[in-house]
Write an enzyme that holds these catalytic residues in place. Structure first.
Site, PDB file in Angstrom:
ATOM      1  N   ASP A   1     -22.268  -6.044  26.992  1.00 12.03           N
ATOM      2  CA  ASP A   1     -21.887  -6.038  25.581  1.00 12.03           C
ATOM      3  C   ASP A   1     -22.880  -5.187  24.810  1.00 12.03           C
ATOM      4  O   ASP A   1     -24.063  -5.107  25.176  1.00 12.03           O
ATOM      5  CB  ASP A   1     -21.829  -7.444  24.998  1.00 12.03           C
ATOM      6  CG  ASP A   1     -20.965  -7.490  23.739  1.00 12.03           C
ATOM      7  OD1 ASP A   1     -19.729  -7.684  23.871  1.00 12.03           O
ATOM      8  OD2 ASP A   1     -21.495  -7.317  22.628  1.00 12.03           O
TER       9      ASP A   1
ATOM     10  N   CYS B   1     -17.437  -5.299  27.288  1.00 11.71           N
ATOM     11  CA  CYS B   1     -17.215  -5.955  25.987  1.00 11.71           C
ATOM     12  C   CYS B   1     -17.079  -7.460  26.199  1.00 11.71           C
ATOM     13  O   CYS B   1     -16.117  -8.087  25.770  1.00 11.71           O
ATOM     14  CB  CYS B   1     -15.974  -5.398  25.296  1.00 11.71           C
ATOM     15  SG  CYS B   1     -15.848  -3.599  25.310  1.00 11.71           S
TER      16      CYS B   1
ATOM     17  N   ASP C   1     -11.722  -5.899  27.856  1.00 15.01           N
ATOM     18  CA  ASP C   1     -11.217  -6.641  26.701  1.00 15.01           C
ATOM     19  C   ASP C   1     -11.698  -5.870  25.477  1.00 15.01           C
ATOM     20  O   ASP C   1     -12.767  -6.133  24.928  1.00 15.01           O
ATOM     21  CB  ASP C   1     -11.768  -8.066  26.730  1.00 15.01           C
ATOM     22  CG  ASP C   1     -11.208  -8.938  25.612  1.00 15.01           C
ATOM     23  OD1 ASP C   1     -10.334  -8.456  24.862  1.00 15.01           O
ATOM     24  OD2 ASP C   1     -11.657 -10.087  25.473  1.00 15.01           O
TER      25      ASP C   1
ATOM     26  N   CYS D   1      -6.502  -8.618  21.856  1.00 16.91           N
ATOM     27  CA  CYS D   1      -5.874  -9.744  21.149  1.00 16.91           C
ATOM     28  C   CYS D   1      -5.149  -9.178  19.925  1.00 16.91           C
ATOM     29  O   CYS D   1      -5.443  -9.535  18.787  1.00 16.91           O
ATOM     30  CB  CYS D   1      -6.895 -10.804  20.769  1.00 16.91           C
ATOM     31  SG  CYS D   1      -8.346 -10.184  19.886  1.00 16.91           S
TER      32      CYS D   1
ATOM     33  N   ALA E   1     -18.976 -10.348  25.425  1.00 22.53           N
ATOM     34  CA  ALA E   1     -19.340 -11.463  24.548  1.00 22.53           C
ATOM     35  C   ALA E   1     -18.104 -12.086  23.900  1.00 22.53           C
ATOM     36  O   ALA E   1     -17.142 -11.366  23.584  1.00 22.53           O
ATOM     37  CB  ALA E   1     -20.302 -10.974  23.470  1.00 22.53           C
ATOM     38  N   PRO E   2     -18.096 -13.419  23.738  1.00 21.21           N
ATOM     39  CA  PRO E   2     -19.165 -14.381  24.005  1.00 21.21           C
ATOM     40  C   PRO E   2     -19.197 -14.923  25.433  1.00 21.21           C
ATOM     41  O   PRO E   2     -19.916 -15.878  25.716  1.00 21.21           O
ATOM     42  CB  PRO E   2     -18.850 -15.511  23.026  1.00 21.21           C
ATOM     43  CG  PRO E   2     -17.353 -15.495  22.931  1.00 21.21           C
ATOM     44  CD  PRO E   2     -16.951 -14.044  23.035  1.00 21.21           C
ATOM     45  N   GLY E   3     -18.421 -14.343  26.335  1.00 18.65           N
ATOM     46  CA  GLY E   3     -18.547 -14.673  27.742  1.00 18.65           C
ATOM     47  C   GLY E   3     -17.479 -15.583  28.328  1.00 18.65           C
ATOM     48  O   GLY E   3     -17.599 -15.997  29.486  1.00 18.65           O
ATOM     49  N   GLY E   4     -16.429 -15.856  27.579  1.00 19.36           N
ATOM     50  CA  GLY E   4     -15.381 -16.736  28.091  1.00 19.36           C
ATOM     51  C   GLY E   4     -14.694 -16.200  29.327  1.00 19.36           C
ATOM     52  O   GLY E   4     -14.477 -16.934  30.305  1.00 19.36           O
ATOM     53  N   LYS E   5     -14.368 -14.917  29.303  1.00 15.56           N
ATOM     54  CA  LYS E   5     -13.673 -14.322  30.451  1.00 15.56           C
ATOM     55  C   LYS E   5     -14.637 -14.091  31.622  1.00 15.56           C
ATOM     56  O   LYS E   5     -14.248 -14.209  32.778  1.00 15.56           O
ATOM     57  CB  LYS E   5     -12.978 -13.029  30.022  1.00 15.56           C
ATOM     58  CG  LYS E   5     -11.881 -13.255  28.970  1.00 15.56           C
ATOM     59  CD  LYS E   5     -11.223 -11.950  28.569  1.00 15.56           C
ATOM     60  CE  LYS E   5     -10.161 -12.177  27.508  1.00 15.56           C
ATOM     61  NZ  LYS E   5     -10.760 -12.574  26.206  1.00 15.56           N
TER      62      LYS E   5
END
Length: 443
Positions: free
Chosen positions: A283, A261, A328, A381, A263-267
């Site tokens: 994703d 999961c 996530d 979150c 997207a958007p790829g920050g982690k």
């Protein structure tokens, strides 16, 4: 407050904000609805929309005082937007008289609301005359006081009896702009000096974060094109370090990691910034996978990006076990309401159980993909315990080879409340999150 004229008439921006509210009431996210707003209007409409959504509970209660029967949806949306913006003189973006005048102008200028212009004018003029009494009458409504749906208030109060008021209060505040420096290209200290050199006030948060005192246009910040930083909340910046800390590759080669999961790829990017690892970014949404690639390219990073459903590994997994998995999971987003104020009005009570069931399926599908001695970091979150603590406890019960290690648990939005057995070091600037770290041991 400001009454100075702008290039875009206020009445047009109010029409746009009312359009956003109509879309949200129809079940559409604000992000999606904003794409239908003309680019010249979008910044102003977004600002008014954010403000109105943070005060929507109060506005709806005031509208009920002014008109027991709601007007047609288009007129009701415009009226509620005006009331949300005008009711609190200390926080209103314009004076109440300006907002009333421009809201009536907005009603007259639209075919959908023209016939309700006199009604809207009458309600708003009465509001100006009787403001104090009307506001006092709405104090009896928890939805007006806290600007959240009643079911949401009840759920947060049940899940966090000692901190529910602080959580709801934090949700109504503006979120700061927080950056994560790219450790491959710079350091927190160097980037803070770069900001100071151009008179941008900022401070450190966590090991890799930078909080700006005032929000700026992100592309205009130093080093954006060069990939010196990404935008990421302080709570989300904990994910990669938590998974990587002490993790050792089992077998030949470096670490093999899965960001499910993604997207958007920050982690995904943070994992690559901190470790020499082979990372699969997965994703279910092909368009969002394209965004992962774009973000990684700007940062000078590379991952194996795959489109697939994490709950069904047969469609994308190559059969090689992972040293670490970051899950996530999709959730209600109840922890990021200050960044997405529409979330509280979009969600329904039934969403929690449905999403918790999906989280459980993802847990069960991904756990067999982990090497013995490997780690799975579960995060959402969310501040709801059904998507956090209860989910983790259920997982441990179902999987005897899963050991729950030291983890932050629930981080509450902007609260600074220490999580159990895990010191809060985020300087009270973080979204609501949940973290649980599992190690795979012999059952």
């Amino acid at each position: 407050m400001q009454d100075n004229s702008t290039q875009v008439p206020l009445w047009r921006q109010l029409q746009g904000a009312a359009f956003l509210l109509l879309a949200i009431r129809a079940g559409r996210s604000m992000t999606a609805a904003l794409e239908d707003i003309d680019a010249t209007l979008r910044p102003g409409v977004q600002a008014l929309g954010f403000h109105a959504l943070r005060q929507l509970g109060r506005a709806e209660a005031l509208r009920q005082q002014l008109a027991k029967r709601p007007p047609p949806p288009e007129a009701d949306a415009l009226l509620c937007v005006a009331l949300a913006l005008a009711w609190n003189e200390n926080e209103a973006p314009y004076t109440a008289h300006t907002l009333v005048d421009q809201a009536v102008e907005a009603a007259k200028r639209s075919e959908d609301t023209r016939h309700q212009a006199s009604f809207i004018n009458g309600c708003l003029r009465r509001f100006l005359r009787e403001r104090d009494a009307l506001v006092a009458a709405t104090e009896k409504s928890p939805q007006a006081v806290w600007n959240h749906p009643q079911w949401w208030i009840d759920r947060v109060r049940k899940d966090h009896p000692a901190h529910w008021q602080a959580i709801l209060q934090a949700n109504n505040a503006r979120a700061p702009l927080i950056l994560r420096v790219n450790e491959r290209k710079t350091t927190q200290a160097k980037y803070l000096r770069a900001l100071e050199a151009i008179n941008i006030v900022a401070s450190p948060v966590g090991k890799h974060g930078v909080i700006l005192a005032n929000a700026q246009a992100v592309p205009s910040l130093p080093g954006f094109a060069e990939g010196l930083f990404s935008v990421q909340d302080a709570a989300a910046q904990l994910a990669a370090p938590l998974l990587l800390d002490g993790l050792v590759a089992a077998g030949e080669g470096g670490l093999r990691l899965l960001d499910a999961c993604a997207a958007p790829g920050g982690k995904t990017a943070h994992l690559l910034e901190l470790a020499d690892a082979e990372v699969t970014a997965l994703d279910i949404d092909a368009r969002r996978c394209e965004r992962i690639g774009q973000n990684l390219q700007r940062l000078g990073l590379r991952a194996d990006i795959r489109v697939g459903d994490a709950a069904h590994p047969d469609g994308w997994w190559d059969g090689r076990l992972y040293d670490g998995i970051l899950l996530d999971a999709p959730c209600t987003a109840s922890g990021i309401v200050r960044r997405h104020p529409d979330v509280r009005w979009l969600r329904r009570p039934t969403d929690i159980a449905q999403l918790a069931a999906l989280q459980g399926r993802l847990f069960d599908a991904l756990w067999p993909l982990l090497k013995p001695g490997g780690r799975l970091l579960y995060c959402t979150c969310s501040v709801f315990r059904a998507e956090g603590e209860q989910q983790a406890q259920t997982f441990v019960t179902r999987h005897k080879d899963a050991h729950l290690g030291a983890s932050p648990g629930h981080l509450l939005p902007q609260s600074g409340v220490p999580a159990t057995d895990f010191p809060d070091n985020l300087n009270s600037e973080n979204d609501g999150f949940y973290y649980a770290l599992f190690e795979k041991r012999n059952a």
